[in-house]
Design a protein around this motif. Sequence first.
Motif: not given
Length: 97
Positions: A18, A21-22, A26-27
Amino acid sequence: MVAPRDAEGNAEYIDGLERKWEEGTRAQYLIRPREGEDGNERSRSAVEEDVERFGGDYDGLIRNATVRPDGRIVDHHWYTIMREQYENAVNGGPQPG
């Protein structure tokens, strides 16, 4: 093979994803068939459509990647969509080659 994580290890792993992602670094997502459903081909087709739509690539097959809770050993297909590829796709820019 990677050893299974305990609940605390899972929470730390998910928190780390997470955070990445923020940060925009990376996703990642995973598609698994529903209980009793053999959705491998349908799932892979859906992922491949998204990868193509956003300019990504199929990177290959990782054999014996994971041991499932029931003891089955499964392979993983690995796809990537780089940030530049995604941004160009959604903004109508050129696709990196």
